[in-house]
Design an enzyme around this catalytic site. Structure first.
Site, short mmCIF file in Angstrom:
data_model
loop_
_atom_site.label_atom_id
_atom_site.label_comp_id
_atom_site.label_asym_id
_atom_site.label_seq_id
_atom_site.Cartn_x
_atom_site.Cartn_y
_atom_site.Cartn_z
N HIS A 200 0.79 -1.24 0.00
CA HIS A 200 0.00 0.00 0.00
C HIS A 200 0.81 1.28 0.00
CE1 HIS A 200 0.94 -0.13 4.30
NE2 HIS A 200 0.70 1.16 4.30
C1 UD1 Z 1 -1.97 5.78 5.56
C2 UD1 Z 1 -0.66 6.34 6.11
C3 UD1 Z 1 0.41 5.28 6.03
C4 UD1 Z 1 -0.02 4.00 6.71
C5 UD1 Z 1 -1.37 3.54 6.17
C6 UD1 Z 1 -1.86 2.38 6.97
C7 UD1 Z 1 -0.35 8.75 5.74
C8 UD1 Z 1 0.36 9.78 4.94
N1 UD1 Z 1 -0.22 7.48 5.30
O1 UD1 Z 1 -1.75 5.48 4.18
O2 UD1 Z 1 1.58 5.76 6.69
O3 UD1 Z 1 0.94 3.01 6.46
O4 UD1 Z 1 -2.31 4.61 6.29
O5 UD1 Z 1 -2.80 1.64 6.26
O6 UD1 Z 1 -0.98 9.07 6.70
N2 UD1 Z 1 -9.28 4.58 1.40
C9 UD1 Z 1 -10.53 4.01 1.36
N3 UD1 Z 1 -11.10 3.67 2.55
C10 UD1 Z 1 -10.53 3.88 3.74
C11 UD1 Z 1 -9.26 4.46 3.77
C12 UD1 Z 1 -8.64 4.80 2.58
O7 UD1 Z 1 -11.10 3.80 0.30
O8 UD1 Z 1 -11.12 3.53 4.80
C13 UD1 Z 1 -8.61 4.90 0.09
C14 UD1 Z 1 -8.91 6.29 -0.41
O9 UD1 Z 1 -8.98 6.24 -1.80
C15 UD1 Z 1 -7.65 7.07 -0.02
C16 UD1 Z 1 -6.56 6.02 -0.11
O10 UD1 Z 1 -7.19 4.80 0.28
O11 UD1 Z 1 -7.40 8.18 -0.84
C17 UD1 Z 1 -5.37 6.29 0.77
O12 UD1 Z 1 -5.76 6.48 2.14
P1 UD1 Z 1 -4.88 7.41 3.10
O13 UD1 Z 1 -5.36 7.30 4.49
O14 UD1 Z 1 -4.75 8.78 2.56
O15 UD1 Z 1 -3.43 6.79 3.00
P2 UD1 Z 1 -2.98 5.28 3.20
O16 UD1 Z 1 -2.38 4.81 1.93
O17 UD1 Z 1 -4.06 4.49 3.81
N1 UDP Z 2 -3.69 -5.70 8.94
C1 UDP Z 2 -4.94 -6.25 9.21
N2 UDP Z 2 -5.69 -6.67 8.13
C2 UDP Z 2 -5.25 -6.60 6.85
C3 UDP Z 2 -3.97 -6.05 6.61
C4 UDP Z 2 -3.22 -5.60 7.68
O1 UDP Z 2 -5.35 -6.35 10.36
O2 UDP Z 2 -5.99 -7.02 5.96
C5 UDP Z 2 -2.89 -5.23 10.09
C6 UDP Z 2 -1.50 -5.82 10.17
O3 UDP Z 2 -1.53 -7.08 10.79
C7 UDP Z 2 -0.76 -4.76 10.98
C8 UDP Z 2 -1.41 -3.50 10.53
O4 UDP Z 2 -2.66 -3.85 9.93
O5 UDP Z 2 -1.02 -4.93 12.36
C9 UDP Z 2 -0.53 -2.82 9.54
O6 UDP Z 2 -1.20 -1.79 8.94
P1 UDP Z 2 -0.81 -1.23 7.52
O7 UDP Z 2 -0.03 -2.22 6.76
O8 UDP Z 2 -2.05 -0.70 6.94
O9 UDP Z 2 0.10 0.04 7.90
P2 UDP Z 2 1.64 0.23 8.28
O10 UDP Z 2 1.97 -0.71 9.37
O11 UDP Z 2 2.43 0.02 7.03
O12 UDP Z 2 1.70 1.66 8.70
#
Ligand code: UD1
Ligand code: UDP
Length: 364
Positions: free
Chosen positions: A211
């Protein structure tokens, strides 16, 4: 003592699951959910499954550009801080929710507590690196997962009120994976919500999540990564983060992948079980790299660097470029030396250490 905790993204709910209940023994905690993640399987499911206290406020900021999302959070958090007047504001990790909380509080002189402080990739193009550096420099109490993080802060002249607490995600892994029955795996696999097909006879598999912006900003990189998954010796269960859902749809309709089982994001317990039983994890997630390490599952991290450098010892985790051949080589040919493994992330009591120190700091 009143503490406001700001959370908003999936990994922060899991961290709060380890800390909130313990924190409530020493203070009145108020939780603000920024609404950065909002889908049921990216947010609510964790509150229900892990018994995280319901948020007192939800800002519902949703998705948007970095500036819009951060600005909306800043305004929302500031209003609540002015009303609630907490003694501290607590944030986890390095998301936009983290930075917004830290900035809103420090501008009005509310001390900031940062959990998972001192993490560095030394890649300033990453939004997370910007968020974590700024948050650390605004914080009054900094809790580090590892010695490496303590040293990183030292090198940036942050030397007071820095504590080596261990990692709260390690607390969560040890707590929730303890007593997980072997039979749970088949239950989890049959409960998976396949996006294009339902496969519930999978026994040996790789587990994947991708992601990070650095991989998802370019569909060619995703195509390389999925190309590698398609050629692996066992099926790949891939939990599809909403950020790459459209790319996966597009690529799958063109290539009709046979070896990749794309599934909707799963709950934490299901994820732990899938991680524990996988041949390897293949990911760019920070949390999953650590969880795989703790659960003795080798990991291939599709990134140019990792903040969790301790996981690299003995090749328990290995970096790969977003390139089909490199990923395949790293997954299939790496020799792993489990004797190099250590308890780098603590013993599962980081939350206790953190809560004691906060209580002591407040009492002084
Ligand atoms: C964010 C964090 C990242 C973290 C990740 C965990 C920042 C800059 N990034 O990235 O550090 O590793 O969360 O998962 O804060 N979206 C949905 N539904 C949701 C959430 C997101 O559809 O419930 C989609 C939207 O299109 C959105 C995109 O995902 O634009 C990205 O979501 P966003 O929270 O901006 O960044 P992440 O990639 O999730
Ligand atoms: N995770 C989860 N379900 C999923 C994918 C990830 O519960 O389908 C959990 C994973 O085990 C870890 C956390 O989400 O505890 C990690 O989140 P993510 O990868 O979104 O963010 P990051 O750690 O890179 O910030």
């Amino acid at each position: 003592m009143k503490i406001i905790t700001v959370i908003g993204a999936r990994p922060q709910f899991i961290k709060a699951a380890a800390v909130s209940r313990k924190l409530r023994r020493v203070c009145d905690e108020i939780i603000i959910h920024t609404g950065q993640h909002y889908d049921n399987n990216m947010s609510d499911i964790f509150f229900k499954q892990l018994g995280i206290p319901e948020p007192d406020y939800n800002l519902n900021v949703g998705s948007g550009s970095h500036a819009k999302q951060t600005a909306d959070m800043l305004c929302g958090i500031e209003g609540i801080l002015l009303k609630e007047k907490p003694e501290y504001l607590l944030v986890y990790g390095d998301t936009n929710s983290t930075l917004s909380g830290a900035l809103a509080a420090s501008k009005i002189h509310i001390p900031v507590i940062h959990i998972e402080a001192g993490l560095r990739s030394f890649n300033m193009r990453m939004p997370e690196e910007q968020n974590r550096i700024l948050t650390d420099h605004l914080s009054s109490l900094l809790f580090c997962s590892t010695d490496t993080s303590v040293n990183n802060l030292f090198n940036e002249n942050i030397r007071e009120n820095v504590f080596l607490s261990g990692d709260v995600m390690c607390d969560a892994v040890l707590h929730y994976s303890n007593n997980m029955k072997d039979s749970y795996l088949s239950e989890v696999i049959s409960s998976l919500n396949g996006i294009y097909r339902k496969d519930n006879d999978i026994k040996r598999y790789y587990l994947a999540t991708i992601h990070r912006a650095e991989n998802t900003d370019d569909i060619n990189k995703i195509s390389e990564i999925l190309g590698a998954f398609e050629k692996l010796d066992f099926p790949v269960i891939m939990s599809v983060h909403p950020r790459i859902r459209k790319m996966v749809d597009e690529l799958n309709s063109e290539k009709n992948y046979k070896n990749i089982y794309f599934v909707e994001p799963v709950g934490y317990l299901e994820m732990l079980c899938l991680t524990k039983n996988a041949e390897k994890a293949v990911t760019d997630s920070g949390g999953l790299q650590k969880e795989a390490y703790i659960l003795d599952t080798p990991c291939v991290t599709v990134r140019e660097q990792t903040e969790w450098t301790e996981t690299l010892d003995g090749n328990l985790n290995i970096l790969a470029h977003p390139d089909e051949k490199d990923i395949l080589d790293k997954i299939l040919s790496t020799k792993i030396d489990f004797s190099k493994k250590k308890d780098h992330y603590g013993k599962g009591n980081a939350a206790d250490i953190i809560c004691d120190i906060i209580n002591k700091h407040w009492s002084e």
